[in-house]
Design a protein around this motif. Structure first.
Motif, short mmCIF file in Angstrom:
data_model
loop_
_atom_site.label_atom_id
_atom_site.label_comp_id
_atom_site.label_asym_id
_atom_site.label_seq_id
_atom_site.Cartn_x
_atom_site.Cartn_y
_atom_site.Cartn_z
N THR A 177 0.32 28.28 -2.42
CA THR A 177 0.92 27.69 -0.86
C THR A 177 1.58 26.30 -1.20
O THR A 177 2.03 25.54 -0.31
CB THR A 177 1.26 28.03 -0.04
N THR A 178 -0.08 25.62 -1.15
CA THR A 178 -0.04 24.18 -0.73
C THR A 178 0.12 23.59 -2.35
O THR A 178 -0.06 22.09 -2.69
CB THR A 178 -1.43 23.67 -0.64
N GLN A 179 0.15 23.97 -3.54
CA GLN A 179 -0.16 23.60 -4.98
C GLN A 179 1.33 22.48 -5.01
O GLN A 179 2.39 23.04 -4.57
CB GLN A 179 0.05 24.18 -5.96
N HIS A 180 1.74 21.84 -5.56
CA HIS A 180 2.91 20.40 -6.28
C HIS A 180 2.76 20.05 -4.71
O HIS A 180 4.90 20.10 -4.05
CB HIS A 180 3.49 20.98 -6.51
N ARG A 181 2.56 19.69 -3.08
CA ARG A 181 3.11 19.80 -1.88
C ARG A 181 2.36 18.98 -1.38
O ARG A 181 1.02 18.00 -1.87
CB ARG A 181 3.54 20.63 -1.52
N ALA A 182 3.01 17.83 -0.48
CA ALA A 182 2.08 16.27 0.12
C ALA A 182 1.89 17.43 1.52
O ALA A 182 3.35 17.64 2.14
CB ALA A 182 3.65 15.70 -0.08
N LEU A 183 0.70 16.64 1.77
CA LEU A 183 0.45 17.81 3.61
C LEU A 183 0.21 16.37 4.00
O LEU A 183 -0.69 15.62 4.05
CB LEU A 183 -0.70 18.59 2.98
N GLY A 184 0.65 16.64 5.36
CA GLY A 184 0.51 15.97 6.05
C GLY A 184 -0.19 16.17 7.12
O GLY A 184 -0.50 17.89 7.49
N ILE A 185 -1.91 15.37 7.90
CA ILE A 185 -2.58 16.48 8.52
C ILE A 185 -3.09 15.41 9.00
O ILE A 185 -3.43 14.22 9.24
CB ILE A 185 -3.98 16.75 7.08
N VAL B 170 0.34 -1.43 -0.25
CA VAL B 170 -0.01 -0.56 0.12
C VAL B 170 0.79 1.01 0.19
O VAL B 170 0.46 2.20 -1.11
CB VAL B 170 -0.71 0.41 0.88
N TYR B 171 2.35 0.78 1.09
CA TYR B 171 2.35 2.58 1.18
C TYR B 171 3.45 2.34 -0.14
O TYR B 171 4.04 3.93 -0.99
CB TYR B 171 3.42 2.37 2.29
N ALA B 172 3.92 1.37 -0.79
CA ALA B 172 4.13 1.55 -2.07
C ALA B 172 4.01 2.15 -3.53
O ALA B 172 4.64 3.24 -3.99
CB ALA B 172 5.79 0.88 -2.63
N ASP B 173 3.12 1.79 -3.89
CA ASP B 173 1.33 2.10 -4.37
C ASP B 173 1.27 3.66 -3.93
O ASP B 173 1.08 4.32 -5.00
CB ASP B 173 0.11 1.83 -4.29
N LEU B 174 1.19 4.49 -2.56
CA LEU B 174 0.58 5.37 -2.14
C LEU B 174 2.33 6.45 -2.99
O LEU B 174 2.41 7.14 -3.28
CB LEU B 174 0.51 5.76 -0.82
N GLU B 175 3.42 5.54 -2.98
CA GLU B 175 4.54 6.72 -3.37
C GLU B 175 4.70 6.92 -4.65
O GLU B 175 5.01 7.51 -5.40
CB GLU B 175 6.09 6.20 -2.64
N ALA B 176 4.19 5.69 -5.26
CA ALA B 176 4.61 5.36 -6.85
C ALA B 176 3.04 6.68 -7.25
O ALA B 176 3.61 7.29 -8.22
CB ALA B 176 3.91 3.98 -7.17
N MET B 177 2.38 6.92 -7.29
CA MET B 177 1.19 7.70 -7.52
C MET B 177 1.75 9.28 -6.96
O MET B 177 1.40 9.88 -7.78
CB MET B 177 -0.33 7.38 -5.75
N GLU B 178 2.57 9.41 -5.86
CA GLU B 178 2.59 10.89 -5.44
C GLU B 178 4.37 11.47 -6.35
O GLU B 178 4.08 11.97 -6.86
CB GLU B 178 3.45 11.33 -4.16
N GLN B 179 4.48 10.31 -6.82
CA GLN B 179 5.58 10.52 -8.63
C GLN B 179 5.36 10.75 -8.95
O GLN B 179 5.03 11.57 -10.08
CB GLN B 179 7.06 8.65 -8.60
N VAL B 180 4.12 9.52 -9.80
CA VAL B 180 3.28 10.62 -10.77
C VAL B 180 2.58 11.25 -10.94
O VAL B 180 3.04 12.02 -11.99
CB VAL B 180 1.77 9.36 -11.58
N LEU B 181 2.66 11.94 -9.94
CA LEU B 181 1.94 13.79 -9.70
C LEU B 181 2.98 14.06 -10.16
O LEU B 181 3.30 15.14 -10.42
CB LEU B 181 0.74 13.59 -8.29
N SER C 221 2.14 17.75 -15.12
CA SER C 221 1.38 19.25 -15.51
C SER C 221 0.81 19.41 -14.47
O SER C 221 0.05 20.67 -14.85
CB SER C 221 1.93 19.31 -16.76
N LEU C 222 -0.25 18.48 -14.13
CA LEU C 222 -1.32 18.75 -13.34
C LEU C 222 -0.83 19.58 -12.09
O LEU C 222 0.15 19.78 -10.95
CB LEU C 222 -1.76 17.60 -12.75
N ASP C 223 -1.99 20.63 -11.99
CA ASP C 223 -1.85 20.89 -10.08
C ASP C 223 -2.45 20.51 -9.78
O ASP C 223 -3.42 19.60 -9.66
CB ASP C 223 -2.34 22.59 -10.42
N TRP C 224 -1.87 20.40 -8.06
CA TRP C 224 -2.39 18.45 -7.52
C TRP C 224 -1.33 19.50 -6.32
O TRP C 224 -0.60 20.14 -6.26
CB TRP C 224 -1.31 17.83 -7.94
#
Length: 92
Positions: free
Chosen positions: A81-89, A18-29, A33-36
């Protein structure tokens, strides 16, 4: 402290795919060229909203109330300020 030293490695081992899939998803993002913005909540609860804590490019320990997560999603939607970033919440 004990849970950090014992439970976290166990959870990471059990859910390594699951963590590997999440990491791969974030790498794809990140390569797109998307805003994410990625929100990384802990476990979700149905308790009433109490507010939330955010950390840019870091995880925030603790539970996340679904109502707080919904509020945070709307709050970061148009925040440059949050675009192209991962946020812990986590909820307060």
């Amino acid at each position: 402290m004990v849970s950090r030293l014992t439970l976290r490695p166990i959870v990471r081992t059990i859910f390594r795919r699951v963590y590997a899939d999440l990491e791969a998803m974030e790498q794809v993002l990140a390569a797109s060229s998307l805003d994410w913005t990625v929100l990384r909540p802990g476990y979700l609860t149905d308790h009433p909203a109490t507010g939330y804590r955010l950390a840019i490019e870091a995880n925030v320990p603790g539970a996340m109330r679904r109502a707080d997560l919904a509020r945070a999603m709307l709050d970061v939607l148009d925040d440059p300020t949050t675009q192209h970033r991962a946020l812990g919440i986590a909820s307060r």
